[in-house]
Design a protein around this motif. Structure first.
Motif, PDB file in Angstrom:
ATOM      1  N   PHE A 160      31.704 -26.632   8.011  1.00  0.00           N
ATOM      2  CA  PHE A 160      30.947 -25.770   7.097  1.00  0.00           C
ATOM      3  C   PHE A 160      31.132 -24.329   7.568  1.00  0.00           C
ATOM      4  O   PHE A 160      30.445 -23.874   8.481  1.00  0.00           O
ATOM      5  CB  PHE A 160      29.469 -26.167   7.101  1.00  0.00           C
ATOM      6  CG  PHE A 160      29.237 -27.624   6.817  1.00  0.00           C
ATOM      7  CD1 PHE A 160      29.118 -28.079   5.517  1.00  0.00           C
ATOM      8  CD2 PHE A 160      29.173 -28.546   7.856  1.00  0.00           C
ATOM      9  CE1 PHE A 160      28.917 -29.426   5.254  1.00  0.00           C
ATOM     10  CE2 PHE A 160      28.965 -29.891   7.607  1.00  0.00           C
ATOM     11  CZ  PHE A 160      28.847 -30.331   6.304  1.00  0.00           C
ATOM     12  N   ARG A 161      32.068 -23.614   6.949  1.00  0.00           N
ATOM     13  CA  ARG A 161      32.433 -22.286   7.456  1.00  0.00           C
ATOM     14  C   ARG A 161      32.121 -21.150   6.493  1.00  0.00           C
ATOM     15  O   ARG A 161      32.329 -19.996   6.836  1.00  0.00           O
ATOM     16  CB  ARG A 161      33.935 -22.242   7.783  1.00  0.00           C
ATOM     17  CG  ARG A 161      34.344 -23.152   8.919  1.00  0.00           C
ATOM     18  CD  ARG A 161      35.656 -22.703   9.558  1.00  0.00           C
ATOM     19  NE  ARG A 161      36.785 -22.766   8.654  1.00  0.00           N
ATOM     20  CZ  ARG A 161      37.560 -23.832   8.498  1.00  0.00           C
ATOM     21  NH1 ARG A 161      37.298 -24.945   9.156  1.00  0.00           N
ATOM     22  NH2 ARG A 161      38.581 -23.794   7.686  1.00  0.00           N
ATOM     23  N   GLN A 162      31.640 -21.442   5.304  1.00  0.00           N
ATOM     24  CA  GLN A 162      31.409 -20.369   4.342  1.00  0.00           C
ATOM     25  C   GLN A 162      30.396 -19.358   4.896  1.00  0.00           C
ATOM     26  O   GLN A 162      29.302 -19.714   5.308  1.00  0.00           O
ATOM     27  CB  GLN A 162      30.900 -20.933   3.018  1.00  0.00           C
ATOM     28  CG  GLN A 162      30.753 -19.872   1.926  1.00  0.00           C
ATOM     29  CD  GLN A 162      30.371 -20.479   0.589  1.00  0.00           C
ATOM     30  OE1 GLN A 162      30.227 -21.692   0.466  1.00  0.00           O
ATOM     31  NE2 GLN A 162      30.199 -19.641  -0.415  1.00  0.00           N
ATOM     32  N   GLY A 163      30.787 -18.097   4.917  1.00  0.00           N
ATOM     33  CA  GLY A 163      29.917 -17.050   5.413  1.00  0.00           C
ATOM     34  C   GLY A 163      29.854 -16.950   6.926  1.00  0.00           C
ATOM     35  O   GLY A 163      29.085 -16.148   7.462  1.00  0.00           O
ATOM     36  N   LEU A 197      19.117 -30.368  19.971  1.00  0.00           N
ATOM     37  CA  LEU A 197      18.644 -29.948  18.652  1.00  0.00           C
ATOM     38  C   LEU A 197      19.021 -30.976  17.599  1.00  0.00           C
ATOM     39  O   LEU A 197      18.198 -31.320  16.733  1.00  0.00           O
ATOM     40  CB  LEU A 197      19.219 -28.585  18.288  1.00  0.00           C
ATOM     41  CG  LEU A 197      18.849 -28.048  16.893  1.00  0.00           C
ATOM     42  CD1 LEU A 197      17.345 -27.963  16.712  1.00  0.00           C
ATOM     43  CD2 LEU A 197      19.494 -26.688  16.659  1.00  0.00           C
ATOM     44  N   TYR A 198      20.253 -31.504  17.656  1.00  0.00           N
ATOM     45  CA  TYR A 198      20.650 -32.541  16.703  1.00  0.00           C
ATOM     46  C   TYR A 198      19.738 -33.754  16.837  1.00  0.00           C
ATOM     47  O   TYR A 198      19.289 -34.319  15.821  1.00  0.00           O
ATOM     48  CB  TYR A 198      22.101 -32.960  16.920  1.00  0.00           C
ATOM     49  CG  TYR A 198      22.448 -34.205  16.123  1.00  0.00           C
ATOM     50  CD1 TYR A 198      22.639 -34.137  14.747  1.00  0.00           C
ATOM     51  CD2 TYR A 198      22.529 -35.444  16.756  1.00  0.00           C
ATOM     52  CE1 TYR A 198      22.916 -35.282  14.009  1.00  0.00           C
ATOM     53  CE2 TYR A 198      22.807 -36.590  16.031  1.00  0.00           C
ATOM     54  CZ  TYR A 198      22.999 -36.506  14.663  1.00  0.00           C
ATOM     55  OH  TYR A 198      23.260 -37.640  13.932  1.00  0.00           O
ATOM     56  N   GLN A 199      19.449 -34.162  18.064  1.00  0.00           N
ATOM     57  CA  GLN A 199      18.586 -35.327  18.281  1.00  0.00           C
ATOM     58  C   GLN A 199      17.198 -35.086  17.711  1.00  0.00           C
ATOM     59  O   GLN A 199      16.594 -35.978  17.097  1.00  0.00           O
ATOM     60  CB  GLN A 199      18.503 -35.646  19.774  1.00  0.00           C
ATOM     61  CG  GLN A 199      17.763 -36.934  20.103  1.00  0.00           C
ATOM     62  CD  GLN A 199      18.474 -38.161  19.563  1.00  0.00           C
ATOM     63  OE1 GLN A 199      19.700 -38.167  19.424  1.00  0.00           O
ATOM     64  NE2 GLN A 199      17.715 -39.209  19.258  1.00  0.00           N
ATOM     65  N   HIS A 200      16.681 -33.874  17.898  1.00  0.00           N
ATOM     66  CA  HIS A 200      15.365 -33.514  17.372  1.00  0.00           C
ATOM     67  C   HIS A 200      15.343 -33.615  15.844  1.00  0.00           C
ATOM     68  O   HIS A 200      14.430 -34.219  15.261  1.00  0.00           O
ATOM     69  CB  HIS A 200      15.014 -32.096  17.811  1.00  0.00           C
ATOM     70  CG  HIS A 200      13.738 -31.562  17.244  1.00  0.00           C
ATOM     71  ND1 HIS A 200      12.497 -31.923  17.715  1.00  0.00           N
ATOM     72  CD2 HIS A 200      13.515 -30.689  16.217  1.00  0.00           C
ATOM     73  CE1 HIS A 200      11.558 -31.301  17.012  1.00  0.00           C
ATOM     74  NE2 HIS A 200      12.152 -30.542  16.111  1.00  0.00           N
ATOM     75  N   VAL A 201      16.352 -33.049  15.197  1.00  0.00           N
ATOM     76  CA  VAL A 201      16.413 -33.083  13.733  1.00  0.00           C
ATOM     77  C   VAL A 201      16.625 -34.513  13.238  1.00  0.00           C
ATOM     78  O   VAL A 201      16.008 -34.944  12.248  1.00  0.00           O
ATOM     79  CB  VAL A 201      17.534 -32.152  13.225  1.00  0.00           C
ATOM     80  CG1 VAL A 201      17.767 -32.330  11.730  1.00  0.00           C
ATOM     81  CG2 VAL A 201      17.201 -30.698  13.536  1.00  0.00           C
ATOM     82  N   LYS A 217      19.275 -32.798   5.066  1.00  0.00           N
ATOM     83  CA  LYS A 217      20.516 -33.558   5.166  1.00  0.00           C
ATOM     84  C   LYS A 217      21.683 -32.646   5.546  1.00  0.00           C
ATOM     85  O   LYS A 217      22.522 -32.999   6.379  1.00  0.00           O
ATOM     86  CB  LYS A 217      20.814 -34.259   3.838  1.00  0.00           C
ATOM     87  CG  LYS A 217      19.817 -35.346   3.476  1.00  0.00           C
ATOM     88  CD  LYS A 217      20.137 -35.929   2.110  1.00  0.00           C
ATOM     89  CE  LYS A 217      19.118 -36.981   1.709  1.00  0.00           C
ATOM     90  NZ  LYS A 217      19.388 -37.518   0.350  1.00  0.00           N
ATOM     91  N   TYR A 218      21.715 -31.469   4.943  1.00  0.00           N
ATOM     92  CA  TYR A 218      22.780 -30.508   5.235  1.00  0.00           C
ATOM     93  C   TYR A 218      22.764 -30.132   6.711  1.00  0.00           C
ATOM     94  O   TYR A 218      23.800 -30.162   7.395  1.00  0.00           O
ATOM     95  CB  TYR A 218      22.611 -29.267   4.358  1.00  0.00           C
ATOM     96  CG  TYR A 218      23.494 -28.096   4.753  1.00  0.00           C
ATOM     97  CD1 TYR A 218      24.832 -28.066   4.403  1.00  0.00           C
ATOM     98  CD2 TYR A 218      22.968 -27.023   5.484  1.00  0.00           C
ATOM     99  CE1 TYR A 218      25.641 -26.993   4.761  1.00  0.00           C
ATOM    100  CE2 TYR A 218      23.759 -25.960   5.847  1.00  0.00           C
ATOM    101  CZ  TYR A 218      25.103 -25.945   5.487  1.00  0.00           C
ATOM    102  OH  TYR A 218      25.889 -24.890   5.856  1.00  0.00           O
TER     103      TYR A 218
END
Length: 252
Positions: A160-163, A197-201, A217-218
């Motif tokens: 996901f690289r936009q911007g 952070l990924y685990q938390h989310v 989800k994103y």
């Protein structure tokens, strides 16, 4: 008698720093702020935050350095309005100034600030040489800057690289040197950012299977991508501490 209402938690928009024992996002964000504040001069009276967003970093600095003043610069006027409201909520509005402007062409005077901050914002800048040049221009001789951000040596692996305009830590080092800064220190805290952070989310989303928004989800997909890149050694989260050289003595 009722107790005096306390100030609301300071809302911030950053990934946080997740050393062992930190389990919640707010706590992780506060941990990151403490690392940042430890790197700026405690006697610095004038600070600028480039890409300040809703002002959480600046507000924390003002609460911990009661003699300091902060100018928050952001290109989004809506974000600046929220930053001003947050400053009022925490009683620091008299020491916080919101300034609309481009981070690569700061509407600020030369040699005006004792320290500068840019936290999780520079990866959005498509002209990083201009950004570092502007930070250098607006700092006083001897002033320090802290730039904390995502770094990536394999940009093609980012889904996901936009911007976003990711650069490697080595590229940042070159940009810092070319702008005229001395590099005081650099540290990669990526292992204490992306995985936790990924685990938390992931755990948060798993607990709300019927209420997962498209945004949730994103971000789960984004953070999983970042976690995988970090595990492969291709993505970091670097804290760069910079110093503008002291002015030469008269006659030199």
């Amino acid at each position: 008698m009722g107790s005096k209402a306390s100030a609301p938690p300071t809302v911030m928009l950053n990934f946080g720093y997740w050393p062992q024992g930190v389990d919640h996002l707010y706590e992780a964000q506060q941990s990151l702020v403490q690392r940042i504040i430890a790197s700026i001069p405690k006697d610095g009276a004038q600070g600028v935050e480039v890409g300040c967003g809703i002002g959480g970093i600046s507000i924390n600095v003002l609460k911990q350095l009661p003699h300091a003043r902060m100018t928050g610069v952001d290109i989004a006027e809506g974000q600046l309005a929220l930053a001003q409201a947050n400053a009022r909520a925490h009683g620091v509005q008299d020491r916080f100034q919101a300034q609309q402007g481009n981070s690569m062409a700061l509407p600020l005077q030369d040699n005006a600030f004792d320290f500068g901050l840019c936290i999780e914002s520079s990866f959005h800048y498509d002209n990083k040489p201009s950004f570092f040049g502007e930070i250098f221009r607006t700092l006083r001789p001897g002033g320090r800057a802290v730039v904390a951000d995502i770094t990536c040596s394999r940009v093609e692996g980012v889904r996901f690289r936009q911007g976003n305009y990711f650069e490697s830590a080595a590229t940042y080092h070159g940009l810092i040197r070319d702008a005229g800064f001395e590099l005081v220190s650099t540290e990669d805290i990526g292992p204490e950012v992306y995985g936790p952070l990924y685990q938390h989310v992931h755990e948060f989303n798993a607990g709300q299977p019927n209420n997962r928004s498209r945004i949730s989800k994103y971000w789960s997909l984004v953070l999983n991508n970042y976690r995988e890149l970090a595990q492969d050694g291709a993505m970091g989260y670097h804290i760069f501490v910079l110093k503008k050289p002291e002015a030469p003595a008269p006659g030199h």
